[in-house]
Design a protein around this motif. Structure first.
Motif, short mmCIF file in Angstrom:
data_model
loop_
_atom_site.label_atom_id
_atom_site.label_comp_id
_atom_site.label_asym_id
_atom_site.label_seq_id
_atom_site.Cartn_x
_atom_site.Cartn_y
_atom_site.Cartn_z
N UNK A 1 0.84 -1.21 0.00
CA UNK A 1 0.00 0.00 0.00
C UNK A 1 0.87 1.26 0.00
N UNK A 2 1.98 1.26 0.73
CA UNK A 2 2.86 2.45 0.72
C UNK A 2 3.35 2.74 -0.70
N UNK B 1 0.00 6.70 -6.62
CA UNK B 1 -1.26 7.46 -6.71
C UNK B 1 -1.01 8.95 -6.49
N UNK B 2 -0.18 9.28 -5.49
CA UNK B 2 0.09 10.70 -5.22
C UNK B 2 0.79 11.37 -6.41
N UNK C 1 -6.83 14.94 8.69
CA UNK C 1 -6.42 15.83 7.59
C UNK C 1 -6.12 15.06 6.30
N UNK C 2 -5.71 13.79 6.43
CA UNK C 2 -5.27 13.10 5.20
C UNK C 2 -6.16 11.95 4.75
N UNK C 3 -7.07 11.52 5.61
CA UNK C 3 -7.80 10.28 5.29
C UNK C 3 -8.74 10.43 4.10
N UNK C 4 -9.10 11.67 3.75
CA UNK C 4 -9.99 11.87 2.62
C UNK C 4 -9.27 11.96 1.28
N UNK D 1 -8.13 6.77 -0.31
CA UNK D 1 -9.41 6.10 -0.61
C UNK D 1 -9.21 4.99 -1.65
N UNK D 2 -8.40 5.28 -2.67
CA UNK D 2 -8.25 4.31 -3.78
C UNK D 2 -7.46 3.07 -3.39
N UNK D 3 -6.67 3.16 -2.32
CA UNK D 3 -5.83 2.02 -1.94
C UNK D 3 -6.34 1.31 -0.68
#
Ligand SMILES: N[C@@H](CCC(=O)N[C@@H](CS)C(=O)NCC(=O)O)C(=O)O
Length: 213
Positions: free
Chosen positions: A16-17, A23-24, A198-201, A206-208
């Motif tokens: 996932x990392x 993704x980023x 702050x980052x969960x959205x 979300x995609x991973x």
């Protein structure tokens, strides 16, 4: 440039990392999944990774393993927002957090607490309560140290943008949050809840999102 490939199951924190970094950056990639929880690591993966771990990564003839190396490569090889701060101190903090996650967070929080509390019951086995109790002081230290390094910034190593440090920690933190033991530890380290809020959205998060169980 060709599309990179990540080898490993979506439920793996290190897989996932690597996916979070892709993704980023906005990079398209293929994910080749297989299971290693209910059986041995597939022989093809041991060909790719001599230590029989996931993920492995391939791009344009490059075969790579170890997420720290994969994510730095992804950040530097592709266009998209930089995931490593230019500021010397922020970069040092980012590298420090990545190393803390590999050396102390993963073995205690994932390797003991999450495996015993969440994974064993999912595999129809009993959790080893002794192993959980023994791991908790180190889990608590890990969470408090990461919270302290973050201070009151938005992200773990930088005030204004996500870095590879956040991407290294997110997958383990997500499983940790799902254990009942996380409640009192997060109450004492509320900065980590603020960080997660702050980052969960983010789309990458979300995609991973893994589906385990
Ligand atoms: N240092 C490696 C760690 C990889 C790792 O520990 N992956 C775990 C899954 S999150 C794994 O392959 N576990 C399988 C096993 O130990 O049998 C990296 O950075 O890629």
């Amino acid at each position: 440039m060709s599309k990179p490939t990540v080898y490993g199951p979506a439920y793996s924190t290190y897989v996932r990392s690597a996916r979070l970094a892709l993704e980023e950056k906005g990079v398209e990639y293929d994910l080749v999944e297989f299971d290693f929880l209910s059986g041995p690591m597939p022989a093809e993966q041991i060909e790719r990774h001599p230590f029989a771990k996931v993920p492995a990564f391939e791009h344009d003839g490059l075969s790579l393993y170890e997420v720290s190396a994969i994510n730095r490569y992804v950040d530097e090889a592709f266009e998209g927002p930089s995931l490593q701060p230019e500021d010397l101190i922020q970069r040092a903090r980012m590298n420090q957090i990545i190393s803390i996650v590999d050396s102390y967070v993963y073995p205690s929080t994932l390797g003991q607490l999450v495996i015993q509390r969440l994974v064993m019951p999912m595999l129809g086995k009993e959790a080893d309560e002794g192993a959980i109790l023994a791991a908790l002081p180190q889990v608590e230290k890990c969470m408090s140290v990461i919270s302290e390094i973050r201070g009151s910034q938005t992200y773990l190593a930088s005030g204004d943008r996500i870095t590879l440090a956040d991407l290294h920690f997110i997958p383990i933190f997500v499983y940790f949050r799902n254990t009942p033991e996380s409640g009192p530890i997060l109450d004492k380290n509320s900065g980590l809840t603020a960080w997660w809020d702050a980052i969960s959205g983010r789309e990458s998060v979300q995609k991973t999102e893994p589906s385990l169980g």
